[in-house]
Design a protein around this motif. Structure first.
Motif, PDB file in Angstrom:
ATOM      1  N   ALA A  61      -5.173  13.021  13.724  1.00  0.00           N
ATOM      2  CA  ALA A  61      -4.422  12.071  12.905  1.00  0.00           C
ATOM      3  C   ALA A  61      -3.055  11.751  13.477  1.00  0.00           C
ATOM      4  O   ALA A  61      -2.609  10.606  13.441  1.00  0.00           O
ATOM      5  N   ARG A  62      -2.373  12.768  14.012  1.00  0.00           N
ATOM      6  CA  ARG A  62      -0.975  12.583  14.384  1.00  0.00           C
ATOM      7  C   ARG A  62      -0.656  12.883  15.840  1.00  0.00           C
ATOM      8  O   ARG A  62       0.472  12.692  16.271  1.00  0.00           O
ATOM      9  N   SER A 280       2.782  17.457   8.044  1.00  0.00           N
ATOM     10  CA  SER A 280       1.650  18.143   7.429  1.00  0.00           C
ATOM     11  C   SER A 280       0.556  17.173   7.010  1.00  0.00           C
ATOM     12  O   SER A 280      -0.467  17.589   6.476  1.00  0.00           O
ATOM     13  N   SER A 281       0.748  15.869   7.229  1.00  0.00           N
ATOM     14  CA  SER A 281      -0.212  14.882   6.749  1.00  0.00           C
ATOM     15  C   SER A 281      -1.506  14.953   7.539  1.00  0.00           C
ATOM     16  O   SER A 281      -1.516  14.795   8.768  1.00  0.00           O
ATOM     17  N   LEU A 282      -2.609  15.189   6.834  1.00  0.00           N
ATOM     18  CA  LEU A 282      -3.917  15.298   7.476  1.00  0.00           C
ATOM     19  C   LEU A 282      -4.587  13.942   7.673  1.00  0.00           C
ATOM     20  O   LEU A 282      -5.677  13.854   8.217  1.00  0.00           O
ATOM     21  N   TRP A 283      -3.930  12.873   7.208  1.00  0.00           N
ATOM     22  CA  TRP A 283      -4.370  11.505   7.474  1.00  0.00           C
ATOM     23  C   TRP A 283      -3.207  10.759   8.108  1.00  0.00           C
ATOM     24  O   TRP A 283      -2.036  11.037   7.813  1.00  0.00           O
ATOM     25  N   ARG A 284      -3.501   9.810   8.950  1.00  0.00           N
ATOM     26  CA  ARG A 284      -2.446   8.995   9.556  1.00  0.00           C
ATOM     27  C   ARG A 284      -1.971   7.956   8.535  1.00  0.00           C
ATOM     28  O   ARG A 284      -2.777   7.140   8.070  1.00  0.00           O
ATOM     29  N   LEU A 338       0.524  -1.231  -4.860  1.00  0.00           N
ATOM     30  CA  LEU A 338       0.153  -0.634  -3.578  1.00  0.00           C
ATOM     31  C   LEU A 338      -0.827   0.485  -3.897  1.00  0.00           C
ATOM     32  O   LEU A 338      -0.471   1.461  -4.551  1.00  0.00           O
ATOM     33  N   TRP A 339      -2.066   0.346  -3.438  1.00  0.00           N
ATOM     34  CA  TRP A 339      -3.143   1.266  -3.798  1.00  0.00           C
ATOM     35  C   TRP A 339      -3.589   2.026  -2.551  1.00  0.00           C
ATOM     36  O   TRP A 339      -4.025   1.427  -1.576  1.00  0.00           O
ATOM     37  N   VAL A 340      -3.463   3.341  -2.584  1.00  0.00           N
ATOM     38  CA  VAL A 340      -3.952   4.176  -1.494  1.00  0.00           C
ATOM     39  C   VAL A 340      -5.425   4.492  -1.730  1.00  0.00           C
ATOM     40  O   VAL A 340      -5.784   5.117  -2.733  1.00  0.00           O
ATOM     41  N   VAL A 341      -6.263   4.042  -0.809  1.00  0.00           N
ATOM     42  CA  VAL A 341      -7.704   4.279  -0.870  1.00  0.00           C
ATOM     43  C   VAL A 341      -8.029   5.223   0.288  1.00  0.00           C
ATOM     44  O   VAL A 341      -8.268   4.791   1.423  1.00  0.00           O
ATOM     45  N   ARG A 342      -7.987   6.520   0.001  1.00  0.00           N
ATOM     46  CA  ARG A 342      -8.211   7.546   1.020  1.00  0.00           C
ATOM     47  C   ARG A 342      -9.599   7.375   1.660  1.00  0.00           C
ATOM     48  O   ARG A 342     -10.558   7.044   0.964  1.00  0.00           O
ATOM     49  N   PRO A 343      -9.735   7.609   2.950  1.00  0.00           N
ATOM     50  CA  PRO A 343     -11.031   7.384   3.604  1.00  0.00           C
ATOM     51  C   PRO A 343     -12.195   8.139   2.967  1.00  0.00           C
ATOM     52  O   PRO A 343     -13.330   7.649   2.992  1.00  0.00           O
ATOM     53  N   ASP A 344     -11.927   9.323   2.397  1.00  0.00           N
ATOM     54  CA  ASP A 344     -13.020  10.106   1.813  1.00  0.00           C
ATOM     55  C   ASP A 344     -12.953  10.151   0.289  1.00  0.00           C
ATOM     56  O   ASP A 344     -13.502  11.058  -0.329  1.00  0.00           O
ATOM     57  N   GLY A 362      -0.841 -11.451  -1.761  1.00  0.00           N
ATOM     58  CA  GLY A 362       0.585 -11.641  -1.992  1.00  0.00           C
ATOM     59  C   GLY A 362       1.203 -10.696  -2.992  1.00  0.00           C
ATOM     60  O   GLY A 362       2.430 -10.583  -3.074  1.00  0.00           O
ATOM     61  N   ARG A 363       0.361  -9.987  -3.774  1.00  0.00           N
ATOM     62  CA  ARG A 363       0.953  -9.073  -4.764  1.00  0.00           C
ATOM     63  C   ARG A 363       0.249  -7.720  -4.843  1.00  0.00           C
ATOM     64  O   ARG A 363       0.754  -6.804  -5.498  1.00  0.00           O
ATOM     65  N   GLY A 364      -0.884  -7.577  -4.166  1.00  0.00           N
ATOM     66  CA  GLY A 364      -1.583  -6.308  -4.199  1.00  0.00           C
ATOM     67  C   GLY A 364      -2.191  -5.991  -2.855  1.00  0.00           C
ATOM     68  O   GLY A 364      -2.638  -6.897  -2.134  1.00  0.00           O
ATOM     69  N   ILE A 365      -2.184  -4.709  -2.497  1.00  0.00           N
ATOM     70  CA  ILE A 365      -2.681  -4.336  -1.180  1.00  0.00           C
ATOM     71  C   ILE A 365      -3.238  -2.915  -1.214  1.00  0.00           C
ATOM     72  O   ILE A 365      -2.790  -2.084  -2.012  1.00  0.00           O
ATOM     73  N   ALA A 366      -4.230  -2.640  -0.380  1.00  0.00           N
ATOM     74  CA  ALA A 366      -4.828  -1.313  -0.283  1.00  0.00           C
ATOM     75  C   ALA A 366      -4.512  -0.717   1.079  1.00  0.00           C
ATOM     76  O   ALA A 366      -4.613  -1.404   2.105  1.00  0.00           O
ATOM     77  N   ALA A 367      -4.114   0.554   1.094  1.00  0.00           N
ATOM     78  CA  ALA A 367      -3.807   1.282   2.326  1.00  0.00           C
ATOM     79  C   ALA A 367      -4.669   2.531   2.380  1.00  0.00           C
ATOM     80  O   ALA A 367      -5.109   3.045   1.344  1.00  0.00           O
ATOM     81  N   ALA A 368      -4.905   3.050   3.579  1.00  0.00           N
ATOM     82  CA  ALA A 368      -5.698   4.269   3.716  1.00  0.00           C
ATOM     83  C   ALA A 368      -4.891   5.511   3.357  1.00  0.00           C
ATOM     84  O   ALA A 368      -5.423   6.482   2.816  1.00  0.00           O
TER      85      ALA A 368
END
Length: 491
Positions: A61-62, A280-284, A338-344, A362-368
């Motif tokens: 990841a890092r 310590s982040s196990l995801w990038r 801002l919505w975090v959608v973890r890969p698993d 323009g007003r909503g977005i999803a991140a891993a």
């Protein structure tokens, strides 16, 4: 001494050497690394222990810099006892608890002995283990080392864990049969646990009690940790602060007197600028998240404190149908998010619904994944739809951001009850929600009147108290200094 200035071997050999052993899950590793940096900044030699599995995830990841260490701060690994795997996902908690307790003692003993042979480094003089790795207490004691347990849950959660044995002895656990999950049994009052919020029910206690198995792994291990491991430790660390959980902490100290509250562990004890490559982040993280918030704030100045941040944490697993309902509920709320959608987050994968990205453009977005503390501290963030894990709850309190609570398991349900009824910063959502319920709940949280506005006012009050606790003269700052003085004498 800075990490860029190598210590003279004789100086290094005279430092106290602290070995930190977190439980190998994201929510445990995070506060442990903050503690590691805080100790290192105060002149300790520190060894931080990851499992081989998590070490591999960090590298992927890092990159190597994440575990390269620094002068006086090194990373080591031990096996976790599970079959080898290259998955980038959180391991099964039940299997991990059993495996680490079975194979961990020999691995920790071998590591301590090996570190004693490292040229130019001091031998281990003190061990700090996760409360969920309580077996380490007995290994350290056998080796003549002082040992402390760092419990990463909330104080109110720990109080309940300390009474798991009584829940069994009094006949609440195990549940009689599967009907207890749906027949109202979970509403049974539990009014005898000292230091807890009045009106507590079985459903408000850590979900590990929800078992029909008299030999349930996590109930058994929790009892061992609280009845055998914790009293044998030299002291207990908690990532909380006295003003937040005073009654619960009084109950803990009645059982475990040498308890140090040192939270919220954050920038005051380990600023982001201190050894920033060590993570310590196990995801990038998706680095564009903060830039997106900046852009939203600059384009619409009225967007200050208007964005809903959504993150179900590092362990929660939901169904595709639930994700669809959250997606369209967030879209219908009309609020920026801002919505975090973890890969698993969904076991077999999930894709954003067709047409959804166009609907929220323009007003909503999803991140891993993202830098959660930075997002919560951003001036555009005004609400947090959370699973109520303790790190998330504490970071939200520290940032002064009210919460929409959707707890999933463990003491998250306890944290939810406290956030809503004791601290006044949360609004609870039912476990089973559809898009309409999500839409209505988000609008209520972000509203300028009613319960959302009241939670926002209370969150601002707790923000001030949290920062006061870790400031010079604050309770947590004083406790951290006292703890450091205590372990410095162990050399």
């Amino acid at each position: 001494m800075s990490s860029s200035s190598p210590a003279h071997p004789a100086m290094a050999a005279n430092k106290p050497h602290v070995l930190l052993i977190p439980y190998p899950a994201q929510g445990h590793v995070n506060p442990f690394l903050k503690l590691a940096k805080a100790l290192h900044a105060r002149g300790f030699h520190v060894t931080f222990v990851n499992t081989e599995y998590n070490h591999g995830r960090l590298l992927r990841a890092r990159g190597p810099a994440a575990v390269a260490g620094a002068d006086g701060l090194r990373f080591e690994t031990i096996p976790d006892g599970l079959p080898p795997s290259d998955l980038d996902a959180t391991q099964d908690i039940w299997a991990l608890c059993e495996a680490t307790r079975r194979t961990g003692p020999a691995a920790v003993r071998e590591l301590v002995e090996r570190l004693g042979r490292v040229e130019g480094a001091p031998p281990v003089s003190c061990v700090i283990a996760d409360g969920a790795m309580g077996y380490v207490v007995h290994v350290a004691k056998e080796m003549g080392l002082p040992v402390y347990l760092f419990f990463t849950p909330s104080g109110c959660g720990l109080v309940v864990y300390l009474h798991f044995d009584q829940l069994v002895k009094r006949g609440y656990v195990p549940f009689k049969d599967e009907s207890c999950f749906t027949n109202g049994y979970l509403d049974t009052p539990v009014d005898w646990i000292p230091g807890m919020l009045p009106g507590l029910r079985l459903r408000d206690l850590p979900t590990f009690i929800r078992t029909t198995d008299p030999d349930d792994t996590l109930v058994t291990i929790n009892i061992k940790q609280c009845e055998l491991d914790s009293p044998a430790a030299d002291g207990i660390l908690l990532n909380t602060f006295d003003a937040l959980e005073r009654r619960a902490l009084d109950a803990i100290r009645a059982r475990l007197p040498n308890t140090f509250t040192v939270g919220p562990l954050g920038p005051e004890v380990a600023p982001p600028s201190y050894l920033p490559a060590l993570t310590s982040s196990l995801w990038r993280p998706d680095d564009w998240c903060l830039a997106w918030l900046d852009g939203l704030h600059q384009a619409h100045h009225e967007a200050e404190a208007s964005v809903v941040y959504v993150n179900f944490g590092s362990i929660t697993v939901v169904t595709p149908a639930q994700m669809d309902e959250f997606a369209w509920g967030l879209a219908a709320s009309g609020c920026p998010f801002l919505w975090v959608v973890r890969p698993d987050v969904v076991r077999d994968g999930w894709a954003l619904p067709a047409g959804w990205e166009e609907a929220v453009a323009g007003r909503g977005i999803a991140a891993a994944w993202c830098d959660q503390e930075a997002v919560l501290e951003h001036k555009a963030t005004g609400g947090f739809l959370s699973h109520c894990g303790w790190n998330s709850t504490l970071e939200s309190l520290r940032a002064g951001v009210p919460m929409l609570c959707w707890p999933f398991f463990s003491e998250q349900v306890t944290n939810c009850r406290y956030a809503c009824d004791e601290w006044g910063v949360g609004l609870e959502m039912p476990r089973e929600v559809g898009r309409r319920e999500v839409e209505d709940a988000v609008r209520e949280l972000m509203g300028t009147e009613g319960r959302g506005a009241a939670a926002r006012r209370r969150a601002a009050e707790w923000k001030a108290k949290a920062r006061e606790a870790v400031a010079p003269g604050g309770s947590s700052r004083g406790n951290l200094d006292k703890f450091i003085d205590e372990i410095a004498r162990t050399k």
